[in-house]
Each structure stands twice: as C-alpha cells, then as structure tokens.
Enzyme design. Sequence first.
Site, PDB file in Angstrom:
ATOM      1  N   GLY A  57      -5.888  24.772 -19.738  1.00  0.00           N
ATOM      2  CA  GLY A  57      -5.181  23.918 -18.776  1.00  0.00           C
ATOM      3  C   GLY A  57      -4.299  24.765 -17.885  1.00  0.00           C
ATOM      4  O   GLY A  57      -3.979  25.906 -18.220  1.00  0.00           O
ATOM      5  N   CYS A  84      -7.466  29.068 -24.809  1.00  0.00           N
ATOM      6  CA  CYS A  84      -6.517  29.425 -23.753  1.00  0.00           C
ATOM      7  C   CYS A  84      -5.210  28.630 -23.891  1.00  0.00           C
ATOM      8  O   CYS A  84      -4.428  28.890 -24.778  1.00  0.00           O
ATOM      9  CB  CYS A  84      -7.182  29.243 -22.395  1.00  0.00           C
ATOM     10  SG  CYS A  84      -6.323  30.181 -21.132  1.00  0.00           S
ATOM     11  N   TYR A  85      -4.975  27.631 -23.035  1.00  0.00           N
ATOM     12  CA  TYR A  85      -3.754  26.819 -23.205  1.00  0.00           C
ATOM     13  C   TYR A  85      -3.716  26.243 -24.624  1.00  0.00           C
ATOM     14  O   TYR A  85      -2.659  26.193 -25.267  1.00  0.00           O
ATOM     15  CB  TYR A  85      -3.725  25.675 -22.186  1.00  0.00           C
ATOM     16  CG  TYR A  85      -2.480  24.815 -22.273  1.00  0.00           C
ATOM     17  CD1 TYR A  85      -1.351  25.135 -21.534  1.00  0.00           C
ATOM     18  CD2 TYR A  85      -2.420  23.697 -23.121  1.00  0.00           C
ATOM     19  CE1 TYR A  85      -0.191  24.367 -21.620  1.00  0.00           C
ATOM     20  CE2 TYR A  85      -1.274  22.920 -23.215  1.00  0.00           C
ATOM     21  CZ  TYR A  85      -0.165  23.260 -22.463  1.00  0.00           C
ATOM     22  OH  TYR A  85       0.979  22.500 -22.563  1.00  0.00           O
ATOM     23  N   HIS A 173     -12.218  32.076 -22.534  1.00  0.00           N
ATOM     24  CA  HIS A 173     -13.010  30.837 -22.414  1.00  0.00           C
ATOM     25  C   HIS A 173     -14.442  31.062 -22.916  1.00  0.00           C
ATOM     26  O   HIS A 173     -15.256  31.651 -22.207  1.00  0.00           O
ATOM     27  CB  HIS A 173     -13.045  30.378 -20.955  1.00  0.00           C
ATOM     28  CG  HIS A 173     -11.740  29.849 -20.481  1.00  0.00           C
ATOM     29  ND1 HIS A 173     -11.378  28.529 -20.608  1.00  0.00           N
ATOM     30  CD2 HIS A 173     -10.675  30.469 -19.917  1.00  0.00           C
ATOM     31  CE1 HIS A 173     -10.167  28.351 -20.131  1.00  0.00           C
ATOM     32  NE2 HIS A 173      -9.709  29.520 -19.701  1.00  0.00           N
ATOM     33  N   GLU A 175     -16.657  28.790 -23.177  1.00  0.00           N
ATOM     34  CA  GLU A 175     -17.557  27.790 -22.589  1.00  0.00           C
ATOM     35  C   GLU A 175     -18.186  28.235 -21.272  1.00  0.00           C
ATOM     36  O   GLU A 175     -19.155  27.638 -20.815  1.00  0.00           O
ATOM     37  CB  GLU A 175     -16.811  26.461 -22.391  1.00  0.00           C
ATOM     38  CG  GLU A 175     -15.703  26.448 -21.332  1.00  0.00           C
ATOM     39  CD  GLU A 175     -14.350  26.953 -21.833  1.00  0.00           C
ATOM     40  OE1 GLU A 175     -14.329  27.745 -22.787  1.00  0.00           O
ATOM     41  OE2 GLU A 175     -13.317  26.572 -21.257  1.00  0.00           O
ATOM     42  N   SER A 227     -32.101   5.722  -3.193  1.00  0.00           N
ATOM     43  CA  SER A 227     -32.500   6.561  -2.064  1.00  0.00           C
ATOM     44  C   SER A 227     -33.844   7.217  -2.322  1.00  0.00           C
ATOM     45  O   SER A 227     -34.488   7.705  -1.407  1.00  0.00           O
ATOM     46  CB  SER A 227     -31.445   7.648  -1.839  1.00  0.00           C
ATOM     47  OG  SER A 227     -31.516   8.599  -2.893  1.00  0.00           O
ATOM     48  N   GLY A 229     -33.925   9.820  -4.252  1.00  0.00           N
ATOM     49  CA  GLY A 229     -33.544  11.144  -4.739  1.00  0.00           C
ATOM     50  C   GLY A 229     -33.431  11.134  -6.262  1.00  0.00           C
ATOM     51  O   GLY A 229     -33.520  10.072  -6.888  1.00  0.00           O
ATOM     52  N   ASP A 231     -30.928  11.645  -8.388  1.00  0.00           N
ATOM     53  CA  ASP A 231     -29.804  10.992  -9.056  1.00  0.00           C
ATOM     54  C   ASP A 231     -29.927   9.472  -9.062  1.00  0.00           C
ATOM     55  O   ASP A 231     -29.758   8.829 -10.097  1.00  0.00           O
ATOM     56  CB  ASP A 231     -28.474  11.410  -8.400  1.00  0.00           C
ATOM     57  CG  ASP A 231     -28.338  12.915  -8.311  1.00  0.00           C
ATOM     58  OD1 ASP A 231     -29.072  13.605  -9.041  1.00  0.00           O
ATOM     59  OD2 ASP A 231     -27.516  13.402  -7.516  1.00  0.00           O
ATOM     60  N   SER A 233     -32.643   7.777  -8.657  1.00  0.00           N
ATOM     61  CA  SER A 233     -33.853   7.381  -9.389  1.00  0.00           C
ATOM     62  C   SER A 233     -33.594   7.356 -10.891  1.00  0.00           C
ATOM     63  O   SER A 233     -33.974   6.406 -11.584  1.00  0.00           O
ATOM     64  CB  SER A 233     -35.012   8.350  -9.106  1.00  0.00           C
ATOM     65  OG  SER A 233     -35.309   8.358  -7.735  1.00  0.00           O
ATOM     66  N   LYS A 373     -26.662  18.541 -13.001  1.00  0.00           N
ATOM     67  CA  LYS A 373     -27.967  18.249 -12.382  1.00  0.00           C
ATOM     68  C   LYS A 373     -29.156  18.554 -13.317  1.00  0.00           C
ATOM     69  O   LYS A 373     -30.074  17.749 -13.433  1.00  0.00           O
ATOM     70  CB  LYS A 373     -28.101  19.084 -11.113  1.00  0.00           C
ATOM     71  CG  LYS A 373     -29.253  18.682 -10.237  1.00  0.00           C
ATOM     72  CD  LYS A 373     -28.824  17.559  -9.349  1.00  0.00           C
ATOM     73  CE  LYS A 373     -29.796  17.240  -8.275  1.00  0.00           C
ATOM     74  NZ  LYS A 373     -29.255  16.215  -7.372  1.00  0.00           N
TER      75      LYS A 373
END
Length: 517
Positions: A57, A84-85, A173, A175, A227, A229, A231, A233, A373
């Site tokens: 954070g 971290c934080y 980090h 991740e 649309s 596209g 996302d 769909s 995505k």
Amino acid sequence: MSRPQDSFLILDFGSQYTQLIARRIRELQVYSEIHPYHYDLSEIKSWNPKGIILSGGPASVLSPKAYTVDPKLFELGIPILGICYGMQLICHMLGGEVEKADKREFGKAEIEALEDSDLFFGLQNPKALTVWMSHGDRIKKLPPNFIPIARSSNSPVAACKNKNSSLFALQFHPEVAHTPQGRDILSNFIFKVSKASPSWTMKSFIDHSVDKIKKQVGDNHVVLGLSGGVDSSVTAFLLHKAIREQLTLLFINNGLLRLNEEQKVISLFKNQKNMNLKYIDASQNFLTELKGVTDPEQKRKIIGRVFIEVFEAEAKKIPNAKFLAQGTLYPDVIESVSFDGGPSVTIKSHHNVGGLPAHMNLELIEPLRELFKDEVRLLGKELGIEDEFIYRQPFPGPGLAVRILGEITPERLELIRKADHVVVDEIKKAGWYRKVWQSFAVLLPVKTVGVMGDERTYENVVALRAVKSEDGMTADWVPLPYDLLGKISSRIINEVPGVNRVVYDISSKPPSTIEWE
Ligand code: XMP
C-alpha cells in the site's frame, strides 16, 4: 454462495498490485477474495480462510493515519503473509520497529535467502534471487520471536518469519512479473505453509458467477449493449447461462461496422445460441448526423450522443429492465485507497457503452471486473465461444469512423470495409493475426496519381497499420514481412475500386496513436 473450502483472504491496503495477488492465486487454482483492510474480524472468524495475505500500500505505518488491522487477527492461528506495507504493519504491530529508509528502494533488487524456509522451498539460486522492491520504510528491529529469512544489501531484513507460527513477511512484491520466482513463493505460502489444495478452475468461476448473478438479478431484467467484441460477448454468454431470457442484448448497428459484422453477430448470438438479441439498424441516424463532418473530435461526440439516444430509447421498451451489464475488465477499474475509508473504486467510463446517462437509473452488473483480458479469453473458451470471437483484435467503439480521415460517406465506408477485409484475411492466412495487437487499414483524405492499364488515375491512398501492444496504452509498429505487405497492397489495389496506392505506417505510440482518427 458458499466459498470453496480452501479459500484465501487478501486484505487490501491500496496497492496497485492487489488484484495481481488475486490473479496469481487464481493461476494456482485457488479461490481468493479481496476485502478492504478493515474487514470485520468476526467475518474472518466465521469464514476461517486457509490463509491471509496483507497487501502492499502507498501509506507508511509511521503515519498517524496508518491503515491497520485488529491485533487479534494475528491470534487466529491462520497463516499470514505480509507483503511490503503488510510486512511493515506486522512488524510494527507485533513489537518490532519500522523506520524511514535513507533512500527509497524501487525496482529490481537482489536478495539472499538465509534459510531453506517453507516459503523459499525449492527456489532456484536462493542466494541471489531477483525481486521487485517498492518501499520507503524498512524494518529496524524485528518483533520478538521473528527471524530474518532473507536480506539484501539495502535491507538486512528483506523477508522474515515468526519462529513459532505461520507468520511470514516479504519486503518485496512476489505478485509482479518482475519477481521471476514470485509465483513459486506464493505457491509455497498457499500449498506448503497453508496446506491448501488446488480446486478452483475457470469452471468454478463460472458456477460462482452464475450464482452471484442470479441472486443479484432476482426476477428483474438485464440489458447489455453488445458490440461483438471479446468483452461484451463473454459477458453475454455468462449472463445468458445465468438468467437466460431475463437478458436482452441490444446490438446497435451504427453503420460503422466491419464487413459482414452484423450477420456474424446475429448468427452467433441469435441463431445459434438463441439469445434474446435485439438488432437495431441505426446506421441511417448515425450517417445522417455525420454528414459533412470532418473534425475527429466532433465525429466522436456525434457517435457517442447518437449511441446514447438509440440505446436509451430501446432500453426503455424493455419491461422490468433494472440492470445494465457491462464487460468492464480489471484494467478498466482504477483502485485507490480513499482518505478515510477502505479502498474506493472509480470506474473509467467504458469506451463502448460509456457515458450512459444516470437518469436511466439502471444498476450496473459487471461480472468480468476482476479479470484480466487473457483470463476473459479463457473464460470465453470454457463457455464454448468460438475462437473467432475470443481471439478478436480490439475494435474501437466508434468503429470505422476513426479509420476514415475526412468525411464519412457510404462510398468511403464501403471502400474501407473492403480494404479492411483484405488486411484481416491476409494477416490471418499468414499466421500474424494473434501475434499483433491490431492490424487494419486507414483511408486517407488525399488522392494521388497512378496509372492502371494505359489510364492515368487519380484515386485514394490506404495506409496499413499493424502494432504490438500490451494494453493499447503504448504500442510498437510491427515489421511485417515484405512479401505479406506486398500481397496486401496488391490485393487492395486490385480488389478495392478507388484505391491506387497503399502505404505502411512505421510509427509507434507515443508519439503517434494507434488509430489515425
Ligand atoms: P489510440 O488511437 O488512442 O487507441 O492509440 C488505443 C486503443 O484504443 C482503441 N480505441 C477505442 N476503443 N472506443 C473503444 O472501444 C474508442 O472510442 C476508442 N478509441 C480508440 C484503439 O483501437 C486502440 O486499441
């Protein structure tokens, strides 16, 4: 919906990487939930997660306004990993000392693992691990019963653990992709330290989402602006699985679509999948309003406004419509910690259905908002959507309008549609379609002299654009093979009436943009 047995809690302190932690855990086939750092202790007790991760954070534990947790969290006997934080908070709250470092440590660093702890089990080259640091405070004194398990030249404590319990903390980090073995470290925390087993798959995600959507929607109706596209769909398929005929897809033809696009969309969603799709051919509305307009911003404004008018009018006709579904993905969601409360969430207006007026009074449903995505593509595959829809290159909401410079007329649209079709066809045949972010044709507002047969011509120029990009924010032009460029050029000039010259765009973003507008 009940949670899977082996689930993890991520307490968020506002790090820009918190969602990445959740993503890494999903990749390990384990379920996790992100909650704000002040999530109620009684909730945590009744949930009893397998493990808890305290995120990074932007704040400092030394600040009087530092975000903190209930100290009893550390007495639950649940394994905890502070990042971290999260590390500084553990040390600060359990009797250690945190101080401001002389200089911020930001970026790549090398650390040395000091022991073969469970967290570092099986890592390659543990004496020189590359990690990603981003911190301004450091540990001055460890809390009682804590020992360092890694150090760096900058921080004598780059990682530590409690000798008597499963409390671990990392200054870096794990991740982010810049910590190459970070995934193994998280995997060790999940499987070795917390003893979870992997059971969370895309199929579980679907079941979970379907349950959630059903509960949220009840007997009401959902409207989705489709649309075609990826996302929207995938959102449509997921919602359809959950609520079937309570979903209406509004597919608006703005007259700026690609060749045969409307047939493709109608065929998949309506004819094959039997979804409740309402096709609205509003192309005349759009083209009439765009007549004579050449300024790119003005074009965009008109397209946005007409879209809203048409969408609103159609949505009003749907009885009981209470929800608006959107294919918002995680990168569209900006998370930040608000001053006095938990992490607050602001949404960037979604490009394609963006800016729908608040007076429509529709509640939002965004079932993909935690996903990236590539995960949406995996989800689409699991939902049985064909590859043609899943691996589509992004296509802008204002459609071909941003690829026609100058006035948009039916003739110029016809021309760019044909040229675009040739580009996509050849790029696909040559195996480049999935290797590039976008590849398309642009109609320029200039004419040049050419010669065809014995005739002098004075016709249009088409520019080709192919770029690589991660997210559309920056992009590099792609050096497509000359023979492919040659083939596209010769096909466009031969097959698309009105074009006598093709050029290739070799500019990157920035300073150029992807679309020409
Ligand atoms: P630019 O041209 O700004 O484009 O470099 C970056 C990415 O965004 C897409 N784009 C849009 N997508 N609605 C969309 O859905 C829009 O209004 C829009 N404008 C640009 C563009 O295709 C590229 O992928």
